[in-house]
Enzyme design. Structure first.
Site: not given
Ligand code: NAP
Length: 352
Positions: A158-159
């Site tokens: 996600c990051y």
């Protein structure tokens, strides 16, 4: 299409079930669980629409075991196996499906092309290094052509998704140089459903702060690897933070601009971003408006804004970690891989 979801009772597994339940091209879903095999899906997630029952025919509405899923993959066949399992568990679980099914893995197991790099970052030898050459990094907007041909699609973290989408167009155009400073904020669901003292309500509510700074967070080498593939001279300083929100992620990236691009018009930051994402349904450019987590909550969008201060550039991005940061991008990758409408079954609107 018939699809399976391994790890169906985890956060990303449950979001996958909800998305696939509404997907117009998915007729049958095989939800697989190691902890609750045989449990009715309707009992596991009371938020699912009863309409999903029509898509659970091959398991009689219940969570299947891994063995049952493997038998179904042999006959009548499963087109896609989504794995929402933890890293170091996922590759082994996916391996028996290869050949019969396309694997889309949400874990980190296939994200590094190099087994030694994986072992350094994850502190354990790669469980199936033989499979790594078959995997494609599934950042949907950037590896589209390779995703269309892949057997194994490694859904990004996600990051990395929220950080790379604003940066890659500028890095590839040679507009950023030197050290890229990334400060990111995540909701608590980014850590998954596991029981952990530091994720208890009383530990996290009314409380925010940085964790695993610099190279300690496992997503730092994943981001840096993709950045350096775009421009070898770039390096990364990454600081993730946890905020007391359930889901959502926002990232502020600070870079030194190279080549003195114009403020507007051809060659400007705005023009390069617009050209990179023209026709792509899940990137919205917000210009000088800074995106917030609630703008993308529940949607598969990444919103990107920017602000120039002399020769420094601030990039702002927001996603829902469980959708564009995980299950939504996985469905987007299925759509690309099977020649479907890229946006099929995926929410564009956020929820309030
Ligand atoms: N949460 C996010 O925002 C996010 C974003 C991007 C990527 N990811 C990645 O996606 C994967 C799933 O994440 P998640 O947040 O959904 O995790 P989660 O909520 O902890 O769910 C993982 C599921 O995997 C299954 N499982 C099977 N063997 C397990 C084992 N030995 N230990 C723990 N769980 C086991 C369990 O489901 P069953 O009992 O039903 O099998 C469990 O509920 C992870 O690899 C994660 O790194 C997560």
């Amino acid at each position: 299409m018939r699809v399976a979801v391994l790890g169906a009772t985890g956060y990303t597994g449950l979001v996958l079930l909800r998305l696939l339940a509404d997907h117009p091209d998915v007729e049958d879903i095989v939800p697989v669980s190691t902890s609750q095999p045989g449990a009715p899906v309707s009992e596991v997630d009371h938020g699912l629409s009863p309409a999903i029952a029509a898509k659970l025919a091959s398991t009689g509405g219940k969570l299947a075991t891994m063995d049952e899923a493997r038998r179904l993959a042999e006959k009548p066949g499963i087109d896609v196996v989504f794995s929402a399992l933890p890293h170091l568990k996922s590759a082994e679980a996916c391996a028996p499906f290869l050949g019969a099914s396309v694997v889309i893995d949400l874990s980190a197991d296939f994200r590094f092309a190099d087994a030694a790099a994986f072992a350094t970052v994850y502190g354990h030898a790669h469980p199936r290094p033989d499979l790594l050459p078959r995997a494609v990094y599934g950042l949907a907007e950037w590896h589209t052509d390779r995703i269309r041909r892949a057997d194994i699609i490694a859904n990004p973290g996600c990051y990395p998704t929220a950080t790379l989408l604003p940066l890659l167009p500028l890095a590839r155009a040679g507009l950023v140089d030197g050290t890229v400073v990334v400060n990111a904020i995540s909701g608590i669901s980014g850590a998954g459903k596991k029981e952990r003292f530091d994720l208890l309500f009383c530990e996290r509510t009314e409380n925010a702060g940085a964790y695993n700074p610099g190279r300690v967070h496992r997503h730092a080498p994943e981001i840096e690897g993709e950045l350096q593939a775009a421009r070898a001279s770039l390096s990364l300083l990454f600081t993730p933070h946890l905020a007391p929100i359930k889901r959502g992620m926002c990232v502020t990236t600070v870079v030194r601009l190279a080549g003195n691009p114009p403020a507007e018009g051809p060659g400007s930051v705005g023009a390069l971003l617009a050209a990179a994402y023209e026709g792509r349904p899940f990137v919205r450019l917000t210009g000088s408006r800074v995106p917030q987590t609630r703008d993308t909550w529940g949607s598969n969008r990444c919103d990107i804004g920017w602000h120039r201060e002399g020769d420094s550039l601030l990039l702002f991005s927001a996603i829902d970690n469980l959708v564009k940061g995980a299950s939504g991008q996985a469905v987007q990758n299925m759509n690309l891989r099977f020649g479907l409408d890229e946006a099929a079954g995926l929410p564009l609107n956020g929820q309030l």
